[in-house]
Design a protein around this motif. Structure first.
Motif, PDB file in Angstrom:
ATOM      1  N   LEU A  70     103.755  -6.957 134.104  1.00 29.97           N
ATOM      2  CA  LEU A  70     103.101  -7.010 135.266  1.00 29.97           C
ATOM      3  C   LEU A  70     101.676  -7.010 134.987  1.00 29.97           C
ATOM      4  CD1 LEU A  70     105.361  -4.343 135.496  1.00 29.97           C
ATOM      5  CD2 LEU A  70     104.442  -4.306 137.728  1.00 29.97           C
ATOM      6  N   LEU A  81     105.768 -10.179 136.655  1.00 32.56           N
ATOM      7  CA  LEU A  81     105.304  -9.748 137.953  1.00 32.56           C
ATOM      8  C   LEU A  81     103.777  -9.775 138.121  1.00 32.56           C
ATOM      9  CD1 LEU A  81     106.036  -8.478 140.841  1.00 32.56           C
ATOM     10  CD2 LEU A  81     105.981  -6.485 139.748  1.00 32.56           C
ATOM     11  N   TYR A 100     103.987  -1.999 146.351  1.00 32.42           N
ATOM     12  CA  TYR A 100     104.117  -3.343 146.708  1.00 32.42           C
ATOM     13  C   TYR A 100     105.657  -3.774 146.928  1.00 32.42           C
ATOM     14  CZ  TYR A 100      99.883  -3.137 144.347  1.00 32.42           C
ATOM     15  OH  TYR A 100      98.469  -2.966 144.040  1.00 32.42           O
ATOM     16  N   SER A 123     102.602 -11.039 146.222  1.00 33.98           N
ATOM     17  CA  SER A 123     103.342 -10.267 145.249  1.00 33.98           C
ATOM     18  C   SER A 123     104.690 -11.101 144.838  1.00 33.98           C
ATOM     19  CB  SER A 123     103.801  -8.906 145.671  1.00 33.98           C
ATOM     20  OG  SER A 123     102.655  -8.154 146.088  1.00 33.98           O
ATOM     21  N   ARG A 158     102.476   1.810 142.003  1.00 28.26           N
ATOM     22  CA  ARG A 158     101.178   1.532 140.945  1.00 28.26           C
ATOM     23  C   ARG A 158     100.277   2.864 141.209  1.00 28.26           C
ATOM     24  NH1 ARG A 158      96.996  -3.351 141.600  1.00 28.26           N
ATOM     25  NH2 ARG A 158      95.310  -2.589 140.001  1.00 28.26           N
ATOM     26  N   CYS A 173     107.608 -12.485 141.564  1.00 32.49           N
ATOM     27  CA  CYS A 173     108.030 -12.632 140.241  1.00 32.49           C
ATOM     28  C   CYS A 173     108.123 -14.009 139.528  1.00 32.49           C
ATOM     29  CB  CYS A 173     109.244 -11.827 140.048  1.00 32.49           C
ATOM     30  SG  CYS A 173     109.143 -10.034 140.203  1.00 32.49           S
ATOM     31  N   PHE A 185      98.257  -7.585 137.027  1.00 35.16           N
ATOM     32  CA  PHE A 185      97.431  -6.982 138.237  1.00 35.16           C
ATOM     33  C   PHE A 185      96.113  -7.032 138.329  1.00 35.16           C
ATOM     34  CE2 PHE A 185      97.400  -3.482 134.609  1.00 35.16           C
ATOM     35  CZ  PHE A 185      96.169  -3.132 134.757  1.00 35.16           C
ATOM     36  N   ASP A 195     102.236  -3.776 152.006  1.00 36.62           N
ATOM     37  CA  ASP A 195     102.582  -5.183 151.486  1.00 36.62           C
ATOM     38  C   ASP A 195     103.544  -5.753 152.368  1.00 36.62           C
ATOM     39  OD1 ASP A 195     101.985  -7.080 149.690  1.00 36.62           O
ATOM     40  OD2 ASP A 195     103.420  -6.399 148.102  1.00 36.62           O
ATOM     41  N   ILE A 239     100.815  -8.478 140.831  1.00 35.11           N
ATOM     42  CA  ILE A 239     100.457  -7.795 142.027  1.00 35.11           C
ATOM     43  C   ILE A 239      98.806  -7.728 142.164  1.00 35.11           C
ATOM     44  CG2 ILE A 239     102.640  -6.450 142.056  1.00 35.11           C
ATOM     45  CD1 ILE A 239     101.081  -4.290 140.492  1.00 35.11           C
ATOM     46  N   ALA A 298     108.532  -7.236 146.207  1.00 35.90           N
ATOM     47  CA  ALA A 298     108.504  -8.661 145.688  1.00 35.90           C
ATOM     48  C   ALA A 298     110.245  -8.855 145.440  1.00 35.90           C
ATOM     49  CB  ALA A 298     107.903  -8.473 144.358  1.00 35.90           C
ATOM     50  N   LYS A 325      95.175  -7.049 153.562  1.00 34.13           N
ATOM     51  CA  LYS A 325      96.063  -8.199 152.976  1.00 34.13           C
ATOM     52  C   LYS A 325      96.671  -9.161 154.024  1.00 34.13           C
ATOM     53  CE  LYS A 325      99.186  -8.811 149.137  1.00 34.13           C
ATOM     54  NZ  LYS A 325     100.008  -8.193 148.027  1.00 34.13           N
ATOM     55  N   ASN A 353      99.077   2.479 145.187  1.00 36.66           N
ATOM     56  CA  ASN A 353      99.627   1.199 145.899  1.00 36.66           C
ATOM     57  C   ASN A 353     101.167   1.085 145.883  1.00 36.66           C
ATOM     58  OD1 ASN A 353      96.697   1.170 144.503  1.00 36.66           O
ATOM     59  ND2 ASN A 353      96.678  -0.267 145.982  1.00 36.66           N
TER      60      ASN A 353
END
Length: 429
Positions: free
Chosen positions: A357, A334, A280, A341, A294, A343, A359, A234, A336, A282, A186, A278
């Motif tokens: 969310l 949100l 993240y 990431s 996740r 909101c 995704f 992240d 992701i 945020a 990333k 995963n």
């Protein structure tokens, strides 16, 4: 005596609307509506171009889903607008988007890796494209040349600050187009590059380490952390610093000054092992910092194709060095995936579903797999109220390579006085 006929209705002359009023109206439009406005007439199209050329179009946009389709071809993408459920085809400069992988999306810019594993910044809305430092400047990457002096492959060395450079395993060879599948996890940006001083933070393999670079610089600078400290999952940018979270839930704040990165551990590791696939970080629209877990599953036996099955959200209490399980995002939505990431408030973006969310697929192992472009990509919406997964568009229109990603369109243009290498330009409006 008969009444006189009513006066003929006077039709509005929209083409001659005063330029200042037109600019105010167009400056409040969503991405898709701006394109529609440009199609009304010659004068409106000229006004849209002027608005973008002078950097006056700064309205916060609702995210769009960017993906490729067979109909759009190898040099264009589709942008699906969540604001009005419409789709637009956007032509892009070379190298063809079909030959790239996508490893980031921040401030309206994509981070892409081409077939030689070199990184490019690309703004789909303006067509601007910027060079990023060569892949060979990443600490653990070594170019290998053939007898004629041409680049043949890359070797990856498996070490970090906690492992000596004399590795316990030999360097591993990667073909030019295969390196990107293993290396890049990333990339996030500190700001819109049009503002000038923009820093990029990269999470990369081996061992999910960090490297940073300024746009216009010649190399990636390695942040020396050990395997036990890093394993980053992240990263976000806030108030002058990067906040990188590792797979154990720890958060490290990095302040970049010149060629140096200063680290402060602001939240301790809270997990002995990662319970999710995963993780993240945020910030909510009200300023709280979230940790998002996740969980995915592989419904097909012997496949790395994944489907999101469960998402948990925790609010971080920095004072108590603890996390609080929360069951609602309230008014926020949100986003992701490989994107930054974030909101967004459904009050400010009324077409978004609060407490949901959005995704996209960023599973490390499915993206590494040579056959990954043939998999069903994990894209959808997750309802926190009942833990259900909803399709974004049905039937799914996208190809699976490059993987779909969320992007918030930006029409701001690079200042011509900023010294940044620009590859090509394409202006679609």
């Amino acid at each position: 005596m008969e009444d006189p006929p009513p006066p003929a209705a006077v039709s509005a002359d929209w083409a001659n609307l005063p330029a200042d009023i037109l600019s105010i109206i167009q400056g409040e439009l969503e991405f898709a509506d701006l394109f529609r406005a440009a199609a009304v007439c010659t004068s409106w199209r000229a006004a849209v171009r002027s608005l973008r050329r002078h950097g006056l179009y700064t309205r916060p946009q609702t995210p769009c889903l960017l993906y490729s389709t067979a109909a759009a071809g190898t040099r264009a993408v589709e942008l699906y607008s969540l604001a009005d459920k419409s789709t637009r085809t956007i032509p892009l400069p070379d190298p063809p988007i079909a030959e790239r992988s996508v490893v980031g999306s921040s401030h309206g810019w994509l981070v892409t890796a081409d077939s030689r594993s070199e990184l490019h910044l690309l703004n789909p809305a303006t067509g601007e494209q910027l060079a990023l430092p060569p892949v060979a400047t990443i600490e653990q990457v070594s170019p290998v040349l053939d007898d004629a002096g041409s680049l043949q492959r890359y070797d990856i060395s498996f070490y970090d600050a906690g492992l000596p450079r004399k590795e316990y395993r030999p360097p591993q060879p990667y073909e030019l187009d295969q390196l990107r599948l293993f290396l890049y996890l990333k990339v996030v940006l500190s700001c819109d590059p049009s503002r000038g001083d923009c820093v990029l933070m990269m999470i990369y393999n081996p061992y999910r380490q960090l490297a940073f670079a300024r746009i216009g610089s010649s190399k990636w600078r390695w942040i020396t952390t050990s395997f036990r400290e890093s394993m980053y999952s992240d990263c976000i940018y806030h108030n002058g610093a990067f906040y990188a979270m590792n797979l154990q839930g720890g958060i490290h704040r990095y302040t970049i000054e010149g060629s140096c990165a200063t680290r402060h551990v602001i939240f301790k590791d809270t997990l002995l092992f990662t319970p999710a696939d995963n993780v993240y970080i945020a910030r909510t629209s009200s300023g709280d910092v979230l940790q998002i877990w996740r969980t995915t599953s592989c419904p097909i036996e012997d496949s790395v194709e994944t489907h999101t099955t469960h998402i948990e959200i925790f609010k971080i209490d920095f004072d108590k060095q603890d996390i609080l399980d929360i069951d609602s995002l309230k008014d926020d939505a949100l986003f992701i995936g490989h994107n930054y990431s974030c909101c967004l408030s459904a009050t400010d973006h009324p077409r978004l579903l609060p407490n949901h969310l959005y995704f996209t697929d960023d599973d490390e192992y499915s993206l590494m797999d040579d056959d990954g472009q043939h998999y069903r990509r994990d894209v959808g919406m997750y309802n926190l109220k009942d833990n259900s997964v909803i399709e974004i568009v049905s039937p799914r229109p996208w190809l699976n390579w490059p993987t779909p990603i969320w992007i918030t369109p930006s029409f701001t243009k690079i200042n011509k006085y900023v010294s940044i290498p620009v590859f090509t330009k394409f202006v679609s409006v």
